[in-house]
Each structure stands twice: as C-alpha cells, then as structure tokens.
Design a protein around this motif. Structure first.
Motif, PDB file in Angstrom:
ATOM      1  N   SER A 453       0.825  -1.219   0.000  1.00  0.00           N
ATOM      2  CA  SER A 453       0.000   0.000   0.000  1.00  0.00           C
ATOM      3  C   SER A 453       0.855   1.263   0.000  1.00  0.00           C
ATOM      4  O   SER A 453       0.354   2.355  -0.191  1.00  0.00           O
ATOM      5  CB  SER A 453      -0.905   0.023   1.233  1.00  0.00           C
ATOM      6  OG  SER A 453      -0.123   0.290   2.384  1.00  0.00           O
ATOM      7  N   TYR A 454       2.167   1.091   0.258  1.00  0.00           N
ATOM      8  CA  TYR A 454       3.129   2.205   0.331  1.00  0.00           C
ATOM      9  C   TYR A 454       2.826   3.176   1.480  1.00  0.00           C
ATOM     10  O   TYR A 454       3.279   4.318   1.476  1.00  0.00           O
ATOM     11  CB  TYR A 454       3.238   2.980  -1.002  1.00  0.00           C
ATOM     12  CG  TYR A 454       3.267   2.096  -2.227  1.00  0.00           C
ATOM     13  CD1 TYR A 454       4.007   0.931  -2.248  1.00  0.00           C
ATOM     14  CD2 TYR A 454       2.546   2.427  -3.372  1.00  0.00           C
ATOM     15  CE1 TYR A 454       4.028   0.094  -3.358  1.00  0.00           C
ATOM     16  CE2 TYR A 454       2.569   1.611  -4.494  1.00  0.00           C
ATOM     17  CZ  TYR A 454       3.306   0.439  -4.476  1.00  0.00           C
ATOM     18  OH  TYR A 454       3.323  -0.371  -5.576  1.00  0.00           O
ATOM     19  N   ILE A 455       2.040   2.713   2.468  1.00  0.00           N
ATOM     20  CA  ILE A 455       1.886   3.508   3.690  1.00  0.00           C
ATOM     21  C   ILE A 455       3.091   3.210   4.569  1.00  0.00           C
ATOM     22  O   ILE A 455       3.452   2.038   4.762  1.00  0.00           O
ATOM     23  CB  ILE A 455       0.597   3.122   4.453  1.00  0.00           C
ATOM     24  CG1 ILE A 455      -0.631   3.508   3.637  1.00  0.00           C
ATOM     25  CG2 ILE A 455       0.563   3.785   5.835  1.00  0.00           C
ATOM     26  CD1 ILE A 455      -1.954   3.099   4.283  1.00  0.00           C
ATOM     27  N   HIS A 456       3.714   4.259   5.104  1.00  0.00           N
ATOM     28  CA  HIS A 456       4.849   4.032   5.987  1.00  0.00           C
ATOM     29  C   HIS A 456       4.352   3.394   7.279  1.00  0.00           C
ATOM     30  O   HIS A 456       3.504   3.944   7.974  1.00  0.00           O
ATOM     31  CB  HIS A 456       5.560   5.357   6.291  1.00  0.00           C
ATOM     32  CG  HIS A 456       6.548   5.224   7.390  1.00  0.00           C
ATOM     33  ND1 HIS A 456       6.586   6.067   8.460  1.00  0.00           N
ATOM     34  CD2 HIS A 456       7.522   4.317   7.594  1.00  0.00           C
ATOM     35  CE1 HIS A 456       7.543   5.695   9.285  1.00  0.00           C
ATOM     36  NE2 HIS A 456       8.135   4.633   8.781  1.00  0.00           N
ATOM     37  N   SER A 457       4.885   2.226   7.569  1.00  0.00           N
ATOM     38  CA  SER A 457       4.408   1.511   8.740  1.00  0.00           C
ATOM     39  C   SER A 457       5.588   0.940   9.522  1.00  0.00           C
ATOM     40  O   SER A 457       6.572   0.508   8.934  1.00  0.00           O
ATOM     41  CB  SER A 457       3.487   0.388   8.255  1.00  0.00           C
ATOM     42  OG  SER A 457       3.362  -0.588   9.222  1.00  0.00           O
ATOM     43  N   GLU A 458       5.457   0.964  10.842  1.00  0.00           N
ATOM     44  CA  GLU A 458       6.520   0.393  11.684  1.00  0.00           C
ATOM     45  C   GLU A 458       5.901  -0.556  12.689  1.00  0.00           C
ATOM     46  O   GLU A 458       4.803  -0.301  13.190  1.00  0.00           O
ATOM     47  CB  GLU A 458       7.250   1.501  12.453  1.00  0.00           C
ATOM     48  CG  GLU A 458       8.130   2.350  11.576  1.00  0.00           C
ATOM     49  CD  GLU A 458       9.000   3.280  12.407  1.00  0.00           C
ATOM     50  OE1 GLU A 458       9.590   2.815  13.398  1.00  0.00           O
ATOM     51  OE2 GLU A 458       9.051   4.465  12.050  1.00  0.00           O
ATOM     52  N   ALA A 459       6.636  -1.616  12.974  1.00  0.00           N
ATOM     53  CA  ALA A 459       6.182  -2.539  14.021  1.00  0.00           C
ATOM     54  C   ALA A 459       7.063  -2.341  15.235  1.00  0.00           C
ATOM     55  O   ALA A 459       8.285  -2.228  15.106  1.00  0.00           O
ATOM     56  CB  ALA A 459       6.296  -3.969  13.532  1.00  0.00           C
ATOM     57  N   TYR A 460       6.436  -2.275  16.407  1.00  0.00           N
ATOM     58  CA  TYR A 460       7.196  -2.084  17.646  1.00  0.00           C
ATOM     59  C   TYR A 460       6.757  -3.063  18.715  1.00  0.00           C
ATOM     60  O   TYR A 460       5.560  -3.352  18.843  1.00  0.00           O
ATOM     61  CB  TYR A 460       6.980  -0.652  18.179  1.00  0.00           C
ATOM     62  CG  TYR A 460       8.148   0.224  17.838  1.00  0.00           C
ATOM     63  CD1 TYR A 460       9.203   0.356  18.727  1.00  0.00           C
ATOM     64  CD2 TYR A 460       8.228   0.838  16.612  1.00  0.00           C
ATOM     65  CE1 TYR A 460      10.307   1.098  18.397  1.00  0.00           C
ATOM     66  CE2 TYR A 460       9.333   1.588  16.273  1.00  0.00           C
ATOM     67  CZ  TYR A 460      10.366   1.711  17.167  1.00  0.00           C
ATOM     68  OH  TYR A 460      11.464   2.436  16.852  1.00  0.00           O
ATOM     69  N   PRO A 461       7.709  -3.558  19.522  1.00  0.00           N
ATOM     70  CA  PRO A 461       7.273  -4.256  20.736  1.00  0.00           C
ATOM     71  C   PRO A 461       6.499  -3.229  21.568  1.00  0.00           C
ATOM     72  O   PRO A 461       6.990  -2.100  21.769  1.00  0.00           O
ATOM     73  CB  PRO A 461       8.607  -4.633  21.413  1.00  0.00           C
ATOM     74  CG  PRO A 461       9.657  -4.513  20.348  1.00  0.00           C
ATOM     75  CD  PRO A 461       9.176  -3.448  19.411  1.00  0.00           C
ATOM     76  N   ALA A 462       5.315  -3.595  22.019  1.00  0.00           N
ATOM     77  CA  ALA A 462       4.420  -2.596  22.617  1.00  0.00           C
ATOM     78  C   ALA A 462       5.074  -1.825  23.765  1.00  0.00           C
ATOM     79  O   ALA A 462       4.847  -0.630  23.941  1.00  0.00           O
ATOM     80  CB  ALA A 462       3.135  -3.282  23.088  1.00  0.00           C
ATOM     81  N   GLY A 463       5.915  -2.503  24.545  1.00  0.00           N
ATOM     82  CA  GLY A 463       6.527  -1.854  25.706  1.00  0.00           C
ATOM     83  C   GLY A 463       7.677  -0.935  25.344  1.00  0.00           C
ATOM     84  O   GLY A 463       8.196  -0.213  26.204  1.00  0.00           O
TER      85      GLY A 463
END
Ligand code: F6R
Length: 569
Positions: A453-463
C-alpha cells in the motif's frame, strides 16, 4: 528479479518467448527484451510493461530461435538502453545476476563502445573478447568462473552459430527443459510448464548447448554430462486468478486448503530435541515466520533458537557446531542471501530447508528439506507460503490435528475487513504493536501493509514505544495493537492506553477468551482462540493490507520496486 527465457525449436519463437516472459512477470521487472534470429540477429527491447515490447514486434516473424529477458534494475536505472539483450561483437546475451568486478573488467575492455550502464553489457564484451581469441564459445563459458566475481545465469547466441543457444549458471537460477516442440532455458520451472513438464536441473558451472534437435551439457572441464530428466507433477492449472481480482486475495483464500495439504503431506518431521541449539535463517516474511518458530520451539522444546536475517548471517560469526541445526526458510528457494548462508554453514552443522519450490537451489543445497505445499505463489507479497512455513515450524513441536484450525480459518475468511481498511487507507503513517509472539505478527503485518500500500508503517514491541517512538503518536495516528497472548494481554493493554491517551486511533486485535469491553480501542477484531493462534491472527492482518492497498488503487500483485524471487545479493 530478472527472468530469462530462451527457446529453440519447431514453432515460431516470438509468441513462445513473449508468453514465457509473461510467465516470469510475477518475479518483478521494469523492462523487457528479446533477440531472435532471421537472416540476422534482431533485438527488440522496451522499458515498462511487457505489452510495450509486444507492440514493437511482429509475432508472426519467421524465426525459430530466440532469447528473452525481463529486467529488474540493479546496475543502471530502468530504461530501454539498460534493458537486455545486449549485443557486442558476435555475442548477443541475456543475464541474471550481478557481476561484482565489472568496474575492473571495464578497464580491460576499453575497445568496446558501451551503450548502457549495466554490468551485463560488460559481461557481453568480456565473452566477445574471449571468443575472438579462441573461437570456441564452450571454452569461453568454462573460463568465466575464474574471471568473474559474482553471480550469473546467461543465455546467449553467437553470430557465427545461429542455430544454437548457449547457457551457463553460477549462483543464479537457470533450468533446462525439453519438449516435443523444442528446448528451453528459463529462470524457473513454472515458466516452462505450458509447454512441457520435463526439465533438467543445472548445477553451477554446467554449460548448455541446445538447438532444435538436441541438448548437450558440459561440466567446467568440458566433459559431456548425462543429467537426469525430471518430471514436474504439480498442478499447473492453478496459475490463474480464477474468480479473484488479484492473486494476493486468491492466495489468502487458498490458505485453508494449502495448510491442510502441508499438514497431511508432512507427518514425519525431523526431531528437534537432538540439537543443543537452533538457528533459523531467512529474509523478509520468511524471517518473520522463523520468529514464530522460535516462540514455539523455545516454549515447547526448551531449546535456544536464534532467528537471523540471511543478509546479516552470511557475514558474521555464526557460533555453530555439529550439535546445531540451521533451518533455512524460503518460499522461492532461490533467495541469494539465504542460499549463500546454506553454502557457508552446510559442512559444519545439520541443515534443514523449509521450502516451497521443489528442486529450487536452496532445496538442493540443504541436507534435509521439507516442502510447504502452498503451490505456486504469484503475488509478490507472500501470504499462503508464509502460513505454511509457520505451520511446519509449529508442527515440529505441537502434535495436534488441525481440522478445527482449518474450520476457524474458513470462518475468519468470511469477514473482509473492508470497513476497518476504510479507516486506514488515507493515512501516510501507521504503527503495529504487540508483545512477544504478537510482536512477531506485528512485524509481518507492518511489512505486508507497507509493501503493497506504500503507507509508511513500523512494528514495535508494545513496551518499547515509550523509549522514543511514542513521540510520533498524535491525534488519529493509527495503531494496530495485537494481543493474543494471555500472559501478556494486560501489559499490552497498558501500552495501548499510553498511545490512546496521546490521541491514537486504535485497532485492537485479540481472541475471544481475552476479549474485553472497554474504551481503549476504536475498532476491535476478535479471533477464536487456538493452539495454532498465529495462523488465525494473520488472516485479518493480511486482508487489511490487501483492502487498504486496493482502496489506494495500488498494483497489489506487483508492488513497485519489488521482486518475487530475490536472486541477487
Ligand atoms: C514479503 C515477501 C518477502 C519474502 C522474502 C524472502 O511479502 O514476500 O519479504 O518473504 O523476499 O523470499 P523467499 O521466501 O522466497 O526466500
């Protein structure tokens, strides 16, 4: 990545070459070209879609031999001049791979007038120069290994010898195929299945000479080889979109079937308990599948597992010994970095491949292989192969029937998540968060969404957000929070509340047993609980990525800049 398709035989070559190139399109490309023989060697090439090339050529031209190429730019931008084939002197050539020492080679090939910015044109000059010295193309190809640093699969025609196509490979894929209508060289097996299911696997440095009547294969010492002809017995008819608008959504919906097939056909899996240490190596989604494997193996077998990105693992100290198992995960079985890692460690420890494509390079290089039965995956963004990889990793530690899981997946597939996707599609930034296994799923969700989708997305450990990244959360920033682990759900909810307090728009994914009514989310997706939980949780995640990309009118099956089979470093 680049695709090669060469044909010599009884039928007119151009329709077969164009058809072959179309079957390689899914690998990703930005330009295409063919060379074919009439009274001379003709070249047509064009930037962009294959249809641009088709418009230039009369398909009915009287020609029975040709070489074709789809290019995925590495050296030199996508353009007509950088497209293959290249012609220099008596050599016309298509190449897949990277010539790492091309700058040095360029310095000794100064007599040539270069028309492109590519390493492949330098390779053409090199072969022409060597050929002008000895007039024996087989001997020239046998020498390449000593001169070239890098990887190559090559198909070529020599001006003095217009009835033959020559080929060679080193660390890049190339297969040879035989049929009643002629002979083929191609980058992968699916590309030849329209014409034949008989193929020959080439090893590095094998040299092929083929004309309409015969094929000869030499080793690098110029001995003639007698190689086994294999028969592909998979189902080819499935390589179409059927009733679906895109391959990606078709492949998402195929998951119940291919998971069950993978389950049924892999009842005897290796015993992991005999190893002291396990490494899992892969790239992209295969790496993410490995992380899920780590969670299950550590939890149920109590063995330490390190999951490594192949492009990093290949250049670092690996700390392996004979009690280590290294598991390599790859859909294509051709990913250059993963393949290099197998070659690096295979003499020091046991190696196991979890591979989708039968007889692919990694499948042939590892000591043991188990196949995901995902079938041909065409969409660049993997879905069904990723799920089958996870299933096999989980099956190695959980001995439980998956019939219930399959019916739960079928149930989940009835929702299309379009309404939630509406809330996301016009955003430019997004976060996926989760803890432990939910973080591993968040990584995959984020990759899936951003790549198509070319949306900038990041995954993070929630804490971890509050250690810096939370400064990016503002009013209406979308945060997709995954909480399926009962031991961590309360911790994750606290982290969700932190982003909610800063204005985030929260989409909360959880299970029926952990479901809570509250005000810390804006949208909620509730999934049935299961021992094989990630295979359920991933369904809405994949469908959200798909629908968001569709709402943004993206080229879902062939996202820009990406290739299905990453055969260069
Ligand atoms: C993402 C994706 C890639 C691949 C990666 C490894 O949707 O498909 O991240 O997972 O390029 O490819 P294989 O599995 O062929 O080694």
């Amino acid at each position: 990545m680049c695709g090669i398709y060469c044909y010599v035989g009884k039928k007119k070559a151009i329709p077969i070459l164009l058809d072959g190139l179309a079957s390689l399109e899914y690998r990703g490309y930005d330009s295409a070209g063919i060379a074919y023989v009439t009274d001379k060697i003709n070249i047509n090439k064009e930037k962009g879609h294959l249809s641009n090339l088709k418009n230039l050529i009369d398909a009915q031209t009287d020609t029975y031999i040709g070489i074709g190429h789809t290019r995925w730019a590495t050296h030199g931008k996508p353009s007509k001049k950088n497209a293959h084939p290249f012609k220099q002197g008596k050599i016309t050539l298509v190449h897949n791979g990277i010539i790492e020492n091309y700058q040095e080679l360029k310095k000794i090939l100064t007599e040539y007038n270069l028309k492109s910015e590519t390493d492949s044109e330098i390779l053409t000059c090199l072969i022409d120069k060597l050929y002008s010295e000895c007039h024996d193309i087989i001997k020239v190809l046998a020498k390449l290994n000593k001169i070239i640093k890098g990887s190559y699969a090559i198909g070529l025609i020599v001006k003095d010898d217009k009835n033959n196509i020559y080929g060679i490979k080193k660390n890049s894929p190339l297969i040879l195929a035989q049929s009643d209508i002629g002979n083929f060289l191609a980058s992968d097996i699916p590309a030849i299945l329209k014409y034949t299911n008989k193929y020959i696997l080439l090893d590095d440095n094998d040299i092929v000479k083929m004309n309409k009547d015969e094929i000869t294969i030499y080793d690098s010492k110029l001995n003639i080889l007698d190689k086994k002809i294999n028969t592909f017995d998979g189902d080819v008819s499935k390589i179409s979109k059927g009733k679906y608008e895109h391959f990606m959504v078709k492949e998402i919906f195929e998951q119940p079937d291919v998971l069950y097939k993978t389950y049924l056909e892999n009842q005897n899996l290796p015993d992991l308990k005999k190893y002291n240490k396990i490494h899992i190596v892969g790239c992209g989604s295969a790496y993410h599948a490995g992380l899920i494997g780590k969670y299950y193996i550590e939890k149920y077998c109590n063995i330490e597992v390190n999951v490594e990105i192949a492009s990093e693992y290949r250049y670092k100290n690996n700390f392996i010994d004979k009690n280590t198992l290294v598991i390599f995960i790859s859909q294509s079985g051709e990913t250059a970095d993963t393949l290099a890692c197998v070659k690096k460690v295979k003499d020091k420890c046991d190696t196991l491949g979890i591979i989708n494509v039968i007889d692919s390079s990694i499948a042939r290089e590892v000591k043991n292989v188990i196949y995901t039965k995902a079938g041909c995956e065409i969409a660049v963004a993997t879905t069904k192969a990723y799920s089958c990889q996870i299933l096999l990793l989980m099956m190695m530690v959980l001995k439980k029937d998956i019939t219930n899981l399959i019916s739960k997946i079928n149930h989940l597939l009835k929702n299309n998540y379009e309404q939630i996707s509406q809330k996301i599609y016009n955003k430019e930034h997004l976060f996926y968060i989760g803890r432990d296994i939910d973080y591993y799923l968040a990584l995959e969700g984020s990759l899936k969404l951003k790549e198509i989708s070319y949306i900038h997305s990041e995954a993070y450990p929630a804490g971890e957000l509050k250690h810096g990244t939370i400064s990016l959360i503002e009013k209406n920033t979308v945060v997709i929070a995954i909480a399926t682990d009962k031991d961590l759900v309360d911790k994750t909810i606290s982290n969700i509340k932190e982003v909610k307090a800063r204005g985030a728009y929260v989409i909360y994914i959880t299970t029926n047993s952990l479901n809570q009514e509250s005000d810390f989310y804006d949208e909620k997706i509730v999934i049935e609980e299961d021992l094989y939980q990630p295979l359920l949780t991933i369904i809405p995640i994949q469908l959200i990525a798909y629908h968001v990309a569709k709402l943004r009118k993206c080229d879902i099956d062939k996202p820009k800049n990406l290739a299905k089979s990453v055969t260069v470093e």
